[in-house]
Structure formats: C-alpha cells, structure tokens
Motif scaffolding. Structure first.
Motif, PDB file in Angstrom:
ATOM      1  N   PHE A   1      36.556   9.225   1.370  1.00  0.00           N
ATOM      2  CA  PHE A   1      35.578   8.813   0.418  1.00  0.00           C
ATOM      3  C   PHE A   1      33.711  10.015   0.601  1.00  0.00           C
ATOM      4  N   LYS A   2      33.950   9.277   1.625  1.00  0.00           N
ATOM      5  CA  LYS A   2      32.704  10.023   2.459  1.00  0.00           C
ATOM      6  C   LYS A   2      32.157  11.010   2.214  1.00  0.00           C
ATOM      7  N   GLU A   3      32.866  12.009   2.847  1.00  0.00           N
ATOM      8  CA  GLU A   3      33.241  13.819   2.543  1.00  0.00           C
ATOM      9  C   GLU A   3      32.994  13.973   1.533  1.00  0.00           C
ATOM     10  N   GLU A   4      33.779  13.333   0.664  1.00  0.00           N
ATOM     11  CA  GLU A   4      33.826  13.920  -0.882  1.00  0.00           C
ATOM     12  C   GLU A   4      33.287  13.482  -2.415  1.00  0.00           C
ATOM     13  N   PHE A   5      32.967  12.319  -2.504  1.00  0.00           N
ATOM     14  CA  PHE A   5      32.190  11.500  -2.702  1.00  0.00           C
ATOM     15  C   PHE A   5      30.850  10.969  -2.827  1.00  0.00           C
ATOM     16  N   LEU A   6      30.485  10.430  -1.680  1.00  0.00           N
ATOM     17  CA  LEU A   6      29.406   9.739  -1.224  1.00  0.00           C
ATOM     18  C   LEU A   6      27.844  10.615  -1.662  1.00  0.00           C
ATOM     19  N   LEU A   7      28.005  11.742  -2.075  1.00  0.00           N
ATOM     20  CA  LEU A   7      26.809  12.977  -2.202  1.00  0.00           C
ATOM     21  C   LEU A   7      26.094  13.272  -3.655  1.00  0.00           C
ATOM     22  N   LYS A   8      27.339  12.480  -3.944  1.00  0.00           N
ATOM     23  CA  LYS A   8      27.467  12.822  -5.706  1.00  0.00           C
ATOM     24  C   LYS A   8      26.127  11.494  -6.234  1.00  0.00           C
ATOM     25  N   PRO A   9      25.689  12.144  -7.033  1.00  0.00           N
ATOM     26  CA  PRO A   9      24.179  11.309  -7.344  1.00  0.00           C
ATOM     27  C   PRO A   9      25.097   9.509  -8.016  1.00  0.00           C
ATOM     28  N   GLU A  10      25.666   9.964  -8.835  1.00  0.00           N
ATOM     29  CA  GLU A  10      26.623   9.234  -9.722  1.00  0.00           C
ATOM     30  C   GLU A  10      27.065   7.464  -8.720  1.00  0.00           C
ATOM     31  N   ILE A  11      27.168   8.554  -7.904  1.00  0.00           N
ATOM     32  CA  ILE A  11      27.743   7.408  -6.837  1.00  0.00           C
ATOM     33  C   ILE A  11      26.967   6.426  -5.646  1.00  0.00           C
ATOM     34  N   SER A  12      25.981   7.340  -5.442  1.00  0.00           N
ATOM     35  CA  SER A  12      24.976   6.695  -4.884  1.00  0.00           C
ATOM     36  C   SER A  12      23.852   5.169  -5.072  1.00  0.00           C
ATOM     37  N   MET A  13      24.354   5.980  -6.992  1.00  0.00           N
ATOM     38  CA  MET A  13      23.956   4.822  -8.004  1.00  0.00           C
ATOM     39  C   MET A  13      24.648   3.905  -7.913  1.00  0.00           C
ATOM     40  N   PHE A  14      25.368   4.079  -8.388  1.00  0.00           N
ATOM     41  CA  PHE A  14      27.404   2.965  -8.496  1.00  0.00           C
ATOM     42  C   PHE A  14      26.611   2.619  -7.187  1.00  0.00           C
ATOM     43  N   PHE A  15      26.270   2.517  -6.125  1.00  0.00           N
ATOM     44  CA  PHE A  15      26.219   1.463  -4.141  1.00  0.00           C
ATOM     45  C   PHE A  15      25.154   1.282  -4.373  1.00  0.00           C
ATOM     46  N   ILE A  16      23.994   1.202  -5.087  1.00  0.00           N
ATOM     47  CA  ILE A  16      22.388   0.574  -5.714  1.00  0.00           C
ATOM     48  C   ILE A  16      22.988  -0.369  -6.328  1.00  0.00           C
ATOM     49  N   LYS A  17      23.712  -0.395  -7.956  1.00  0.00           N
ATOM     50  CA  LYS A  17      23.709  -0.908  -8.873  1.00  0.00           C
ATOM     51  C   LYS A  17      24.896  -2.419  -8.065  1.00  0.00           C
ATOM     52  N   SER A  18      25.765  -1.803  -7.136  1.00  0.00           N
ATOM     53  CA  SER A  18      26.617  -3.078  -6.391  1.00  0.00           C
ATOM     54  C   SER A  18      25.783  -3.416  -5.822  1.00  0.00           C
ATOM     55  N   LEU A  19      24.519  -3.216  -5.296  1.00  0.00           N
ATOM     56  CA  LEU A  19      24.085  -3.951  -4.103  1.00  0.00           C
ATOM     57  C   LEU A  19      23.370  -5.029  -4.800  1.00  0.00           C
ATOM     58  N   THR A  20      22.274  -4.513  -5.433  1.00  0.00           N
ATOM     59  CA  THR A  20      21.303  -5.254  -6.589  1.00  0.00           C
ATOM     60  C   THR A  20      22.620  -6.289  -7.374  1.00  0.00           C
ATOM     61  N   ARG A  21      23.373  -6.392  -7.703  1.00  0.00           N
ATOM     62  CA  ARG A  21      24.087  -7.620  -7.979  1.00  0.00           C
ATOM     63  C   ARG A  21      23.905  -7.782  -6.920  1.00  0.00           C
ATOM     64  N   LYS A  22      24.361  -8.169  -6.078  1.00  0.00           N
ATOM     65  CA  LYS A  22      24.361  -9.086  -4.565  1.00  0.00           C
ATOM     66  C   LYS A  22      23.082  -9.403  -4.400  1.00  0.00           C
ATOM     67  N   ILE A  23      21.941  -9.255  -4.237  1.00  0.00           N
ATOM     68  CA  ILE A  23      20.232  -9.515  -5.012  1.00  0.00           C
ATOM     69  C   ILE A  23      20.721 -10.124  -5.333  1.00  0.00           C
ATOM     70  N   LYS A  24      21.247 -10.446  -7.018  1.00  0.00           N
ATOM     71  CA  LYS A  24      21.498 -10.385  -7.878  1.00  0.00           C
ATOM     72  C   LYS A  24      21.620 -12.065  -7.675  1.00  0.00           C
ATOM     73  N   ALA A  25      23.231 -12.275  -7.010  1.00  0.00           N
ATOM     74  CA  ALA A  25      23.709 -13.200  -6.902  1.00  0.00           C
ATOM     75  C   ALA A  25      23.625 -14.064  -5.939  1.00  0.00           C
ATOM     76  N   LEU A  26      22.491 -13.790  -4.724  1.00  0.00           N
ATOM     77  CA  LEU A  26      21.687 -14.576  -3.964  1.00  0.00           C
ATOM     78  C   LEU A  26      20.587 -14.839  -4.120  1.00  0.00           C
ATOM     79  N   GLU A  27      19.884 -14.270  -5.233  1.00  0.00           N
ATOM     80  CA  GLU A  27      18.786 -14.399  -5.816  1.00  0.00           C
ATOM     81  C   GLU A  27      19.370 -16.084  -6.966  1.00  0.00           C
TER      82      GLU A  27
END
Length: 218
Positions: free
Chosen positions: A111-137
């Motif tokens: 996954f890291k080799e083939e997908f991680l550098l795709k901009p849409e995957i980077s945004m996907f990770f950011i959104k997922s982490l943002t949801r977890k920050i919201k859950a913490l809030e």
C-alpha cells in the motif's frame, strides 16, 4: 476466518479509480472476527493497514494496578490506529472486538509503495485522523462540559444506529460513568417514555424529549 472481497468492501476508497480499487483488492484480505477476539496487542509491529468494515472495536491498555483503561472505541467504517502505520511505530495499545466484526487487512508495504504518494490517499489519511480528533473533542465534551443525564442523552441520540449492539455496562464504560449512575438515569428516561430498555439494550422512543435534555444547558 478469511472471506471473499468484492468492490463494495472498498467503498471507503470510492475516490480511487477502478484500476486502483482492483489493485487494492489484490493486496487485501477480508477477515471475520468474533466478539472479544484480539486484533493486535500492544507492542506488535503493524503488517497491515486495518479497515473496520463492520462492528465495533476498543483500543485499551492497563494501568499500574492492572485495571483496563479504554483509550478509544471505534465504530465501522473506520481505519484502526492508522497513525501507527504512517509513522512506522509499534501499536501503543491492545485492540479487541466489542461485537462480531469484519476487517479489511491491507498489506501496508505494498500500500505504501503503490498508493501512499497519491494526493487523494494523503487527504484520505488526513480526514481519517481529523475524525479521530473530533471524537476526542466529543469525549472531552461528554466528560467535562455535560452532566450525566445530558451526557447519556447525547450519546443515545448520536449513536442510535449501534444501540442494539451495546449493553448498558458498555455505554457506562464509554461515557466514563458508573453502571449504577447510568441505570438510574435510564430509569428516569424510561419513566418519561423517552427510551425503552429491553434485556440491557436501549431503544429511543421520543427524540424530541431526548433532544430537550441535550439542549438543557444551551
């Protein structure tokens, strides 16, 4: 137990092109887990990116008195501890299933080799982490800003879709209140015909009155 993957299991990645989804399918395994099974232990090295397709998991550790301390409860669909993969760390907590569940195990090296550098995957990770920050809030809001009846009302209202999977003792654990306190407040809501309680599971009957408790301090 491994299961056959179809493209509907990859709808979490529906922003990818079809050829990418087909490749993602090739490097993934779908497994079924029973309630209370362990997905990983604290200190394990992550080989997979874990996507919870169905069910609920808890991330937990133990304090110096060997008491269980729940760090986070995750409900599907959700990535599980993806920051560990992203930062190349070991798992900082244990993970077990609160319900029967399905998890997509994605080979992280591929996954890291083939997908991680795709901009849409980077945004996907950011959104997922943002949801977890919201859950913490939300967790802070539950435990600092609200009194017990408001806390319970808001949790029931926000999580109606999974109430049939959560017994009262689990809800008390999530909300960091005693089972006795939860039982008293649920009895009050039941007496007012706001909720129904059958065999330890809760069903909302009157949404408007429940909202009244949530908004009582507004």
């Amino acid at each position: 137990m491994a299961k056959q993957i179809d493209l509907s299991d990859l709808k979490f990645f529906n922003f990818l092109k079809e050829e990418d989804l087909l490749r993602l399918k090739e490097i993934s395994i779908k497994k079924y887990f029973n309630k209370n099974e362990i997905l990983f232990y604290k200190g394990d090295e992550p080989k997979y990116l874990h996507l919870l397709l169905k069910g609920i998991v808890k991330l937990y550790t133990y304090d110096f008195k060997d008491n269980e301390v729940i760090i986070h409860n995750l409900m599907s669909p959700s990535l599980i501890a993806e920051i560990v993969n992203y930062e190349n760390l070991k798992f900082p907590a244990n993970c077990s299933f609160e319900t029967n569940a399905e998890v997509l195990l994605i080979d992280y090296e591929k996954f890291k080799e083939e997908f991680l550098l795709k901009p849409e995957i980077s945004m996907f990770f950011i959104k997922s982490l943002t949801r977890k920050i919201k859950a913490l809030e939300n967790f802070i809001n539950y435990n600092v800003s609200l009194n017990s009846i408001e806390k319970i009302a808001k949790f029931l209202y926000d999580n109606e879709s999974i109430l049939m999977n959560l017994k009262q003792v689990k809800i008390a654990q999530i909300l960091n209140i005693t089972p006795e306190t939860l039982s008293r407040k649920i009895a009050k809501l039941k007496k007012e015909n706001i909720v129904q309680n059958e065999k330890g599971y809760i069903k909302i009957l009157d949404y408007k009155m429940l909202e009244g408790y949530i908004n009582s301090q507004s």
